[in-house]
Motif scaffolding. Sequence first.
Motif, PDB file in Angstrom:
ATOM      1  N   LEU A  19       0.827  -1.206   0.000  1.00 24.23           N
ATOM      2  CA  LEU A  19       0.000   0.000   0.000  1.00 24.23           C
ATOM      3  C   LEU A  19       0.865   1.262   0.000  1.00 24.23           C
ATOM      4  O   LEU A  19       0.544   2.235  -0.680  1.00 24.23           O
ATOM      5  N   ILE A  69      -7.295   4.765   0.142  1.00 24.49           N
ATOM      6  CA  ILE A  69      -6.164   3.860   0.362  1.00 24.49           C
ATOM      7  C   ILE A  69      -5.425   4.236   1.636  1.00 24.49           C
ATOM      8  O   ILE A  69      -5.014   3.359   2.407  1.00 24.49           O
ATOM      9  N   LYS A  73      -4.899   1.777   4.738  1.00 24.01           N
ATOM     10  CA  LYS A  73      -3.563   1.518   5.281  1.00 24.01           C
ATOM     11  C   LYS A  73      -3.528   1.822   6.774  1.00 24.01           C
ATOM     12  O   LYS A  73      -2.967   1.065   7.554  1.00 24.01           O
TER      13      LYS A  73
END
Length: 90
Positions: A19, A69, A73
């Motif tokens: 990620l 994202i 994460k």
Amino acid sequence: MSQEILLELDDLLQAERELTGLLAALRSDEQEARVMYARLQDWKGQSANVLRDQIEVFFMEMSRRIREIEEQKSALVQYVQYMKQVDGAS
């Protein structure tokens, strides 16, 4: 730590690294696209306006996806910390 938890943590840590790499690539691509977008400022006419509008929508969508994202994460990092604490308590 038990072997099962170690394997799971390794997988989670690998996902975190992936990620991080994905976010870096997206940010780099976004920066490159913004440089190219800046070159369009001299363009005039209807087609230039349409293209600018489309690119602005692209930037908004890209920013939204980067935030998603980053949130995923962050949740992953929190879960890894939780797994380490739980394993340390056993």
